[in-house]
Write a protein that holds these residues in place. Structure first.
Motif, mmCIF file in Angstrom:
data_model
loop_
_atom_site.group_PDB
_atom_site.id
_atom_site.type_symbol
_atom_site.label_atom_id
_atom_site.label_comp_id
_atom_site.label_asym_id
_atom_site.label_seq_id
_atom_site.Cartn_x
_atom_site.Cartn_y
_atom_site.Cartn_z
ATOM 1 N N GLY A 1 37.774 60.116 8.803
ATOM 2 C CA GLY A 1 36.681 61.050 9.003
ATOM 3 C C GLY A 1 36.426 61.946 7.806
ATOM 4 N N VAL A 2 36.003 61.336 6.701
ATOM 5 C CA VAL A 2 35.670 62.116 5.507
ATOM 6 C C VAL A 2 34.286 61.686 5.023
ATOM 7 N N ASP A 3 33.565 62.623 4.415
ATOM 8 C CA ASP A 3 32.276 62.337 3.800
ATOM 9 C C ASP A 3 32.423 62.596 2.314
ATOM 10 N N THR A 4 32.357 61.538 1.517
ATOM 11 C CA THR A 4 32.573 61.663 0.076
ATOM 12 C C THR A 4 31.266 61.649 -0.704
ATOM 13 N N GLY A 5 30.174 61.960 -0.012
ATOM 14 C CA GLY A 5 28.908 62.125 -0.705
ATOM 15 C C GLY A 5 28.119 60.842 -0.844
ATOM 16 N N GLU A 6 26.975 60.942 -1.498
ATOM 17 C CA GLU A 6 26.057 59.816 -1.650
ATOM 18 C C GLU A 6 25.984 59.308 -3.084
ATOM 19 N N GLY A 7 26.905 59.744 -3.927
ATOM 20 C CA GLY A 7 26.906 59.296 -5.316
ATOM 21 C C GLY A 7 27.558 57.935 -5.490
ATOM 22 N N PHE B 1 10.427 50.713 9.756
ATOM 23 C CA PHE B 1 11.823 50.812 10.162
ATOM 24 C C PHE B 1 11.928 51.557 11.483
ATOM 25 N N ALA B 2 13.001 51.271 12.215
ATOM 26 C CA ALA B 2 13.254 51.898 13.512
ATOM 27 C C ALA B 2 14.215 53.067 13.342
ATOM 28 N N VAL B 3 14.041 54.083 14.182
ATOM 29 C CA VAL B 3 14.994 55.187 14.230
ATOM 30 C C VAL B 3 15.766 55.112 15.543
ATOM 31 N N GLY B 4 16.948 55.731 15.559
ATOM 32 C CA GLY B 4 17.783 55.702 16.747
ATOM 33 C C GLY B 4 17.364 56.737 17.774
ATOM 34 N N HIS B 5 17.773 56.494 19.010
ATOM 35 C CA HIS B 5 17.520 57.432 20.105
ATOM 36 C C HIS B 5 18.788 57.561 20.938
ATOM 37 N N ASN B 6 19.133 58.791 21.277
ATOM 38 C CA ASN B 6 20.244 59.051 22.199
ATOM 39 C C ASN B 6 19.758 59.916 23.350
ATOM 40 N N ALA B 7 20.474 59.861 24.454
ATOM 41 C CA ALA B 7 20.106 60.649 25.634
ATOM 42 C C ALA B 7 20.610 62.073 25.482
ATOM 43 N N ASP B 8 19.759 63.049 25.843
ATOM 44 C CA ASP B 8 20.184 64.444 25.861
ATOM 45 C C ASP B 8 20.944 64.715 27.162
ATOM 46 N N PRO B 9 21.460 65.930 27.374
ATOM 47 C CA PRO B 9 22.252 66.197 28.588
ATOM 48 C C PRO B 9 21.504 65.906 29.892
ATOM 49 N N GLU B 10 20.179 65.935 29.863
ATOM 50 C CA GLU B 10 19.406 65.629 31.073
ATOM 51 C C GLU B 10 19.106 64.144 31.204
ATOM 52 N N GLY B 11 19.575 63.346 30.222
ATOM 53 C CA GLY B 11 19.359 61.910 30.283
ATOM 54 C C GLY B 11 18.086 61.445 29.624
ATOM 55 N N THR B 12 17.337 62.329 28.957
ATOM 56 C CA THR B 12 16.088 61.956 28.298
ATOM 57 C C THR B 12 16.375 61.494 26.878
ATOM 58 N N LEU B 13 15.802 60.349 26.488
ATOM 59 C CA LEU B 13 16.004 59.850 25.136
ATOM 60 C C LEU B 13 15.277 60.727 24.131
ATOM 61 N N THR B 14 15.974 61.073 23.050
ATOM 62 C CA THR B 14 15.379 61.840 21.961
ATOM 63 C C THR B 14 15.726 61.167 20.636
ATOM 64 N N VAL B 15 14.897 61.387 19.641
ATOM 65 C CA VAL B 15 15.118 60.794 18.316
ATOM 66 C C VAL B 15 16.329 61.449 17.659
ATOM 67 N N VAL B 16 17.217 60.637 17.094
ATOM 68 C CA VAL B 16 18.372 61.177 16.364
ATOM 69 C C VAL B 16 17.945 61.557 14.951
ATOM 70 N N ARG B 17 18.674 62.481 14.336
ATOM 71 C CA ARG B 17 18.283 62.981 13.019
ATOM 72 C C ARG B 17 19.122 62.414 11.882
ATOM 73 N N GLN B 18 20.277 61.851 12.192
ATOM 74 C CA GLN B 18 21.035 61.154 11.145
ATOM 75 C C GLN B 18 20.759 59.670 11.294
ATOM 76 N N TRP B 19 20.092 59.094 10.303
ATOM 77 C CA TRP B 19 19.629 57.712 10.435
ATOM 78 C C TRP B 19 20.776 56.712 10.332
ATOM 79 N N LYS B 20 21.679 56.909 9.383
ATOM 80 C CA LYS B 20 22.795 55.978 9.214
ATOM 81 C C LYS B 20 24.021 56.717 8.706
ATOM 82 N N ASP B 21 25.110 55.984 8.584
ATOM 83 C CA ASP B 21 26.405 56.563 8.214
ATOM 84 C C ASP B 21 26.434 56.931 6.731
ATOM 85 N N THR B 22 27.549 57.527 6.301
ATOM 86 C CA THR B 22 27.715 57.952 4.922
ATOM 87 C C THR B 22 27.810 56.755 3.977
#
Length: 465
Positions: free
Chosen positions: A121-127, A202-223
């Protein structure tokens, strides 16, 4: 889930996607020497565009097949020996267990037997130095087993494999894969970076909020450091072309013999949803064909998960068949849809059906042995007796401290799901509800017979006292 008789691919995909509330899905099938595509829905519920065969999705761990193939290419060129120690190519590799750094081989990275944990679980940047910095962080990573002792799914291992590609070629991992594979195969809708996708659909991801409603995620992909293990973005058309390449259309990139070797079992898997064995990256499973002979048919494939996006790639080499699926909703939606499409396609096109094992009736004594908490670096599994005392639930969560420390968006946890133990003496189990429905795993015992760990989706979780 959905009736499959008298229904074509597009009809099934549309009906299943609507039933499971998945915003968008792209499916490709290669059967009978023909490509068929079925696309349904939209790229985003916030900024909708129709999904088509060229829409790019995040493939998650399907990326591992590109990393493994790049190393096989380098092996065919005589630049990498898959049986050599990793340190031949990455001399700076270090672990707390000094001997492990000496003993781990390239091949063990590619079949998940290096003894490495699932993630780091480390993020070593985008360089361009992201992978080098990631490998330096591995000096603090304890092994979960001795190299070669057992299979345990590892993102870390494939990221290390990507660093080998960099060291051997002198290029960044992404450029090396593009030159070795993507450009020669004409995969113009496949890449690693936002810049590879942003001028295309391109497609973006969607996850369910606490009420179960799908919302667009803001992190498109991993590091970036996770690109070798999970960073490819691609389209249904390109992914099906990738599948056809691996069915034996080497296109001058690799000889058929090398592709076949990648599909040969190297280590057996115990009680895993991933498959019965691992080849060079590929997960291998023998399923029953009910079309005419009830003969066993071998499937070869890999799945992948992103943040609100999921992908499946499955080959049946002896039938010259492939199916690819990409969807853009969280696990209780996307995984269920992908699995339903793959299951339907196998039965519709090939008459192939995988039989799902039935759990045993609840046994309080056996349940008492497995109830407890299990964890790895990032996640925790809790096995709990049901309130009525007549069953068990399993819950898999990202550790709270990981969520708190993370600077990026993480997918939501799944609610507890019912599960049961399987027949036999192997301590196998199967999840029978929720987003992990159908997932199989097993509990690990030590020499004294005490349960010391649990495997879920091929990943090892150690028991917490």
């Amino acid at each position: 889930m959905v009736e499959t008789s008298e229904m074509g691919l597009l009809d099934f995909v549309a009906l299943a996607a609507d039933k499971l509330a998945v915003p968008g899905v792209a499916v490709g099938v290669w059967a009978g020497g023909q490509e068929t595509f079925a696309c349904h829905g939209v790229t985003s519920i916030a900024n909708p565009l129709p999904v088509d065969p060229d829409t790019m999705f995040v493939l998650g761990s399907v990326a591992k097949s590109y990393t493994a193939t790049a190393l096989v290419c380098l092996a065919e060129q005589g630049r990498v020996d898959l049986d050599a120690p990793v340190r031949r190519y990455v001399p700076e590799l270090a672990f707390p267990d000094g001997m492990a750094a000496v003993e781990i081989t390239v091949a063990q990275l590619l079949n998940h037997t290096a003894g490495l944990d699932w993630r780091l679980g480390v993020d070593t940047g985008e360089g361009d130095d992201a992978l080098a910095a990631f490998v330096a962080q591995m000096a603090e990573l304890d092994l979960i087993a001795a190299p070669g002792a057992r299979a345990s799914y590892s993102q870390v291992g494939f990221n290390l494999a990507g660093r080998i590609v960099e060291k051997v070629t002198g290029l960044t991992f992404e450029r090396a894969v593009a030159e070795l594979l993507l450009a020669p195969l004409g995969l113009a809708h496949t890449g690693f970076f936002l810049n590879d996708a942003i001028t295309k659909r391109f497609a973006v991801g969607h996850n369910a909020d606490p009420e179960g409603t799908l919302t667009v995620v803001r992190q498109w992909k991993d590091t970036r450091a996770n690109n070798p293990g999970g960073g490819v973005v691609s389209s249904a058309a390109d992914l099906l072309a990738w599948a056809r390449f691996h069915l034996g259309d080497g296109s001058g990139v690799l000889p058929d013999a090398a592709l076949r070797r990648m599909r040969e079992p190297t280590v057996e898997l115990k009680g895993s949803t991933l498959g019965d064995a691992v080849g060079i990256c590929w997960f291998i499973r023998d399923v029953v064909a009910v079309d005419d002979s009830a003969a066993t048919v071998r499937t070869v494939g890999h799945g992948g998960s992103g943040n609100g996006q999921f992908a499946e790639l499955l080959l049946v080499p002896e039938r010259d068949f492939a199916v690819v699926v990409m969807s853009n909703a969280g696990p209780e939606h996307g995984i269920a849809l992908n699995q339903a499409v793959v299951k339907w396609a196998l039965e519709y096109y090939l008459g192939v059906v995988e039989r799902v094992p039935e759990p045993l009736a609840f046994d309080a004594k056996r349940a008492g042995e497995v109830v407890g908490r299990y964890d790895n670096d990032l996640m925790t599994i809790a096995v709990v007796l049901a309130a009525a005392g007549d069953g068990m639930t399993i819950e898999c969560r990202i550790k709270p401290e990981i969520r708190t420390a993370s600077e990026s968006e993480l997918p939501p946890d799944l609610p507890p799901a019912s599960f049961g133990l399987l027949p036999g003496d192997g301590d196998g189990y199967i999840v029978t509800s929720g987003g992990l429905n159908g997932q199989r795993g097993f509990f690990t015992r030590d020499d004294s017979g005490s349960i010391v760990g649990a495997d879920l989706a091929g990943r090892f979780f150690g028991r917490v006292a």
